[in-house]
Scaffold this motif. Structure first.
Motif, PDB file in Angstrom:
ATOM      1  N   PHE A 100      47.755  31.211  36.384  1.00 48.37           N
ATOM      2  CA  PHE A 100      47.309  31.842  37.623  1.00 48.37           C
ATOM      3  C   PHE A 100      48.366  31.764  38.724  1.00 48.37           C
ATOM      4  O   PHE A 100      48.121  32.193  39.832  1.00 48.37           O
ATOM      5  N   ASP A 101      49.524  31.229  38.394  1.00 51.65           N
ATOM      6  CA  ASP A 101      50.541  31.025  39.433  1.00 51.65           C
ATOM      7  C   ASP A 101      51.693  32.024  39.362  1.00 51.65           C
ATOM      8  O   ASP A 101      52.674  31.872  40.065  1.00 51.65           O
ATOM      9  N   LYS A 117      43.199  38.607  45.687  1.00 45.29           N
ATOM     10  CA  LYS A 117      42.790  37.225  45.945  1.00 45.29           C
ATOM     11  C   LYS A 117      41.423  36.959  45.329  1.00 45.29           C
ATOM     12  O   LYS A 117      41.229  35.946  44.636  1.00 45.29           O
ATOM     13  N   ASN A 118      40.479  37.890  45.553  1.00 49.87           N
ATOM     14  CA  ASN A 118      39.140  37.740  44.974  1.00 49.87           C
ATOM     15  C   ASN A 118      39.181  37.750  43.450  1.00 49.87           C
ATOM     16  O   ASN A 118      38.482  36.973  42.799  1.00 49.87           O
ATOM     17  N   TYR A 119      39.987  38.642  42.883  1.00 48.59           N
ATOM     18  CA  TYR A 119      40.081  38.723  41.429  1.00 48.59           C
ATOM     19  C   TYR A 119      40.635  37.421  40.851  1.00 48.59           C
ATOM     20  O   TYR A 119      40.127  36.914  39.853  1.00 48.59           O
ATOM     21  N   LYS A 120      41.664  36.886  41.499  1.00 47.22           N
ATOM     22  CA  LYS A 120      42.235  35.614  41.025  1.00 47.22           C
ATOM     23  C   LYS A 120      41.201  34.492  41.091  1.00 47.22           C
ATOM     24  O   LYS A 120      41.091  33.689  40.168  1.00 47.22           O
ATOM     25  N   GLN A 121      40.450  34.441  42.187  1.00 50.21           N
ATOM     26  CA  GLN A 121      39.429  33.397  42.316  1.00 50.21           C
ATOM     27  C   GLN A 121      38.347  33.541  41.249  1.00 50.21           C
ATOM     28  O   GLN A 121      37.939  32.552  40.632  1.00 50.21           O
ATOM     29  N   MET A 122      37.891  34.780  41.024  1.00 46.44           N
ATOM     30  CA  MET A 122      36.855  34.991  40.015  1.00 46.44           C
ATOM     31  C   MET A 122      37.377  34.687  38.615  1.00 46.44           C
ATOM     32  O   MET A 122      36.677  34.074  37.799  1.00 46.44           O
ATOM     33  N   ASN A 134      37.667  28.398  34.246  1.00 48.65           N
ATOM     34  CA  ASN A 134      37.225  27.000  34.360  1.00 48.65           C
ATOM     35  C   ASN A 134      35.848  26.799  33.719  1.00 48.65           C
ATOM     36  O   ASN A 134      35.607  25.785  33.052  1.00 48.65           O
ATOM     37  N   GLN A 180      39.820  32.628  37.853  1.00 44.11           N
ATOM     38  CA  GLN A 180      40.000  31.179  37.765  1.00 44.11           C
ATOM     39  C   GLN A 180      38.652  30.494  37.520  1.00 44.11           C
ATOM     40  O   GLN A 180      38.536  29.612  36.670  1.00 44.11           O
ATOM     41  N   ALA A 181      37.625  30.922  38.246  1.00 49.43           N
ATOM     42  CA  ALA A 181      36.298  30.331  38.078  1.00 49.43           C
ATOM     43  C   ALA A 181      35.755  30.606  36.676  1.00 49.43           C
ATOM     44  O   ALA A 181      35.191  29.700  36.027  1.00 49.43           O
TER      45      ALA A 181
END
Length: 189
Positions: A108-109, A78-83, A89, A85-86
């Motif tokens: 990312f999906d 979850k953290n890796y996906k958020q980082m 972006n 994605q950020a």
């Protein structure tokens, strides 16, 4: 004739008495053997119960460790996906502002046919490419996915299960040359 008969009766009675005493001695010996066997059986039962309790405790430890590792996998993914994605972006905003080139499109999906998906990175974490043949491995150097695989392998060996043939959808097997050092054996991270 009656005297002969009476002596014969006394002889038979004495013989029966002697046989009866011998039988009682044999019964006493057998009762002692039976008591010894009962005590031995109770001792074996106690030992078996202790072994079963210890095994249950070890199994509980492995299941708890496996649960903890699974939770860490979920959290780290979850953290890796958020980082990721950020970061993607940020690169897109910088490219839109004209400071850099546009990055490759990234999904990312979890789409199956994506050429640049975050899930490809997550699958790489399961592989053993960072482990060299012939070197000792510290469990702290493993990814959470690799730790899960090691725990599953140890748990299967503890239960006497033969090594499973791995399906394409399963986690890759632990290489034969991976040996864990005793450093940090109490901690998984």
């Amino acid at each position: 004739m009656t005297a002969e008969f009476e002596t014969e009766i006394k002889k038979i009675q004495e013989q029966a008495f002697l046989e009866n005493q011998a039988s009682r001695v044999e019964i006493n010996k057998l009762e002692q053997v039976l008591e010894m066997k009962d005590r031995e059986m109770n001792r074996v039962k106690r030992l078996a119960r202790n072994i079963l309790d210890e095994r249950t405790e070890v199994e509980r430890f492995f299941l708890d460790a496996l649960y903890e590792v699974k939770q860490q996998i979920v959290l780290s993914r979850k953290n890796y996906k958020q980082m990721a994605q950020a970061a993607f972006n940020l690169k897109m905003r910088q490219a839109y502002a004209g400071r850099t080139e546009y990055p490759r499109i990234r999904t990312f999906d979890g789409r199956v046919h994506s050429t640049n998906s975050i899930n490809q990175d997550l699958r790489e974490a399961e592989k053993w490419t960072n482990i060299k043949k012939g070197m000792d491995v510290d469990i702290g150097d493993l990814t959470w996915e690799q730790k899960e695989k090691v725990l599953r392998l140890l748990f299967a060996k503890m239960n006497g299960c033969p090594p499973m043939k791995h399906r394409k959808s399963s986690v890759p097997p632990v290489p034969d040359y991976v040996t864990l050092t005793t450093r940090n054996k109490d901690t998984l991270g």
